[in-house]
Scaffold this active site. Structure first.
Site, PDB file in Angstrom:
ATOM      1  N   HIS A   1      54.154  28.022 -49.298  1.00  0.00           N
ATOM      2  CA  HIS A   1      54.124  29.215 -48.458  1.00  0.00           C
ATOM      3  C   HIS A   1      55.012  29.098 -47.217  1.00  0.00           C
ATOM      4  O   HIS A   1      55.686  30.060 -46.841  1.00  0.00           O
ATOM      5  CB  HIS A   1      52.671  29.496 -48.037  1.00  0.00           C
ATOM      6  CG  HIS A   1      52.492  30.738 -47.227  1.00  0.00           C
ATOM      7  ND1 HIS A   1      52.719  32.004 -47.723  1.00  0.00           N
ATOM      8  CD2 HIS A   1      52.084  30.915 -45.939  1.00  0.00           C
ATOM      9  CE1 HIS A   1      52.463  32.910 -46.799  1.00  0.00           C
ATOM     10  NE2 HIS A   1      52.085  32.272 -45.702  1.00  0.00           N
TER      11      HIS A   1
ATOM     12  N   ASP B   1      54.866  29.301 -53.698  1.00  0.00           N
ATOM     13  CA  ASP B   1      53.746  29.704 -52.838  1.00  0.00           C
ATOM     14  C   ASP B   1      52.441  29.689 -53.626  1.00  0.00           C
ATOM     15  O   ASP B   1      52.323  30.346 -54.662  1.00  0.00           O
ATOM     16  CB  ASP B   1      54.010  31.106 -52.283  1.00  0.00           C
ATOM     17  CG  ASP B   1      53.169  31.439 -51.063  1.00  0.00           C
ATOM     18  OD1 ASP B   1      52.085  30.854 -50.906  1.00  0.00           O
ATOM     19  OD2 ASP B   1      53.606  32.300 -50.277  1.00  0.00           O
TER      20      ASP B   1
ATOM     21  N   SER C   1      54.226  36.434 -44.174  1.00  0.00           N
ATOM     22  CA  SER C   1      52.812  36.101 -44.153  1.00  0.00           C
ATOM     23  C   SER C   1      52.053  37.186 -43.388  1.00  0.00           C
ATOM     24  O   SER C   1      52.200  38.370 -43.713  1.00  0.00           O
ATOM     25  CB  SER C   1      52.609  34.704 -43.555  1.00  0.00           C
ATOM     26  OG  SER C   1      51.314  34.231 -43.812  1.00  0.00           O
TER      27      SER C   1
END
Length: 382
Positions: free
Chosen positions: A362, A332, A163
């Site tokens: 995610h 995701d 991320s």
């Protein structure tokens, strides 16, 4: 109570005495004055960081782990009694084996877990608050390069993250390709998309609309913008999970004896999914600063490796000497797998994307990262 060590960038004898120990204990490095990408300058930036393992004689076994948006430097437990956010992935005998590698993690500048951020005092002792400079991921890695210098690390064996951490890992390689041998980018992209920026803007807007935000200068007030930060977290958490997971876990069920459909004159109760979001909000509000949330979120909004290099092709073209592993979570809906595929195809040496299979979305990069153990051990951590 945690143990902390303060270290000055220019005091090499102190660094030698510290010997990078103990594992998993917060230390501080004064990196000196810094001019941000926007041109703003602060007279001093301190980075909070932690290390695990031992740096070998030629400093060739150093691994940098970058945290995500509301993460911190405490990746693994080590000597601390507090669990790390990637325990089971980083540690003795784990995928990132701290018996083989010297692992470093730093709290990103602008954060609230050991590094200089909006809550930090200025030279007069007043919190920077609204005066804290706009921060970018490029700023983060440029300051982290000073930490690497201070630790005696000229080249990272591997930089890795997911991320926001994946964006930081990629930016490390773009900014300092000569200092990165391997780069692992999971659930991240080469630039933030319009949709990602839109979700992020809604979060920062609701924090700023909280009356207790006080324009970012709330530190001396009796109240802090907990409501705005909590709503921001709710918005974010919905993007971190999938509709299917929320349906399976909660459906339309009521929370305990609460009745979501209110009768006349009665207050409405909550659905289980509402209670879940309330819990996630309360957890973050209890440990995170609202200004730091805004600073780091807007840093991620600004993420674009092309900036300063003419184009994405120009930026990624610098990476010919860096070996990559690109990972994605198949479910995701915030960082779409197609974006990871585009990054992998755009590298000078295109590679396949390795998928984490998870129903949750995610956040699978946190909960199911061990699915990449085999390929990491085969291709990167050899």
């Amino acid at each position: 109570m945690s143990v902390e060590a303060d270290v000055d960038l220019y005091d090499s004898e102190t660094f030698a005495a510290l010997d990078y120990a103990p594992d998993g204990i917060l230390k501080h490095l004064n990196t000196g004055a810094y001019t941000f990408e926007t041109g703003a300058t602060l007279p001093q930036i301190v980075l909070g960081y932690e290390t695990w393992g031992t740096l070998n004689k030629d400093a060739s076994n150093a691994v940098f782990v970058a945290h995500a948006l509301t993460g911190d430097s405490h990746v693994a437990q080590g000597a601390s009694s507090e669990a790390g956010w990637w325990d089971g992935f980083v540690g003795p005998g784990q995928t990132v084996d701290t018996e083989r590698y010297f692992v470093v993690a730093a709290n990103m500048v602008g954060g609230c877990s050991g590094s200089t951020g909006p809550a930090s005092p200025d030279p007069n002792g007043k919190a920077w608050g609204s005066r804290f400079p706009f921060t970018t991921i490029k700023d983060s890695v440029r300051l982290e390069s000073r930490l690497a210098d201070a630790l005696g690390i000229k080249v990272w064996h591997t930089v890795l993250g997911g991320s926001l951490g994946g964006a930081r890992a990629l930016e490390w390689a773009v900014e300092f390709p000569e200092r990165v041998r391997n780069c692992v980018v999971v659930a991240a992209t080469a630039e933030s998309s319009a949709e990602q920026i839109a979700f992020a803007q809604a979060q920062t807007a609701v924090i700023r609309l909280d009356p207790d935000f006080a324009g970012g200068d709330y530190y001396e007030n009796e109240r802090v913008p907990s409501a705005g930060l909590g709503i921001a977290r709710r918005i974010a958490h919905i993007t971190y999970r999938t509709a299917a997971e929320l349906d399976v876990r909660f459906g339309r069920a009521a929370q305990g004896a609460e009745e979501p459909v209110a009768g006349p004159g009665k207050g409405r109760g909550r659905y289980q999914v509402e209670s879940y979001l309330d819990h996630q909000a309360d957890k973050l509000v209890s440990r995170f600063d609202a200004n730091s949330y805004v600073v780091l979120t807007e840093a991620l909004m600004s993420h674009d490796v092309a900036r300063g290099h003419g184009s994405m092709q120009g930026a990624l073209g610098r990476l010919g000497g860096v070996r990559f592993l690109v990972g994605a979570v198949d479910s995701d809906r915030l960082y779409w797998p197609e974006q990871s595929e585009l990054l992998a195809r755009s590298l000078p040496d295109p590679c396949n994307v390795h998928y984490i299979t998870s129903p949750i979305g995610h956040d699978g990069f946190l909960t199911d990262i061990e699915q990449l153990r085999e390929v990491l051990n085969r291709e990167i951590l050899t």
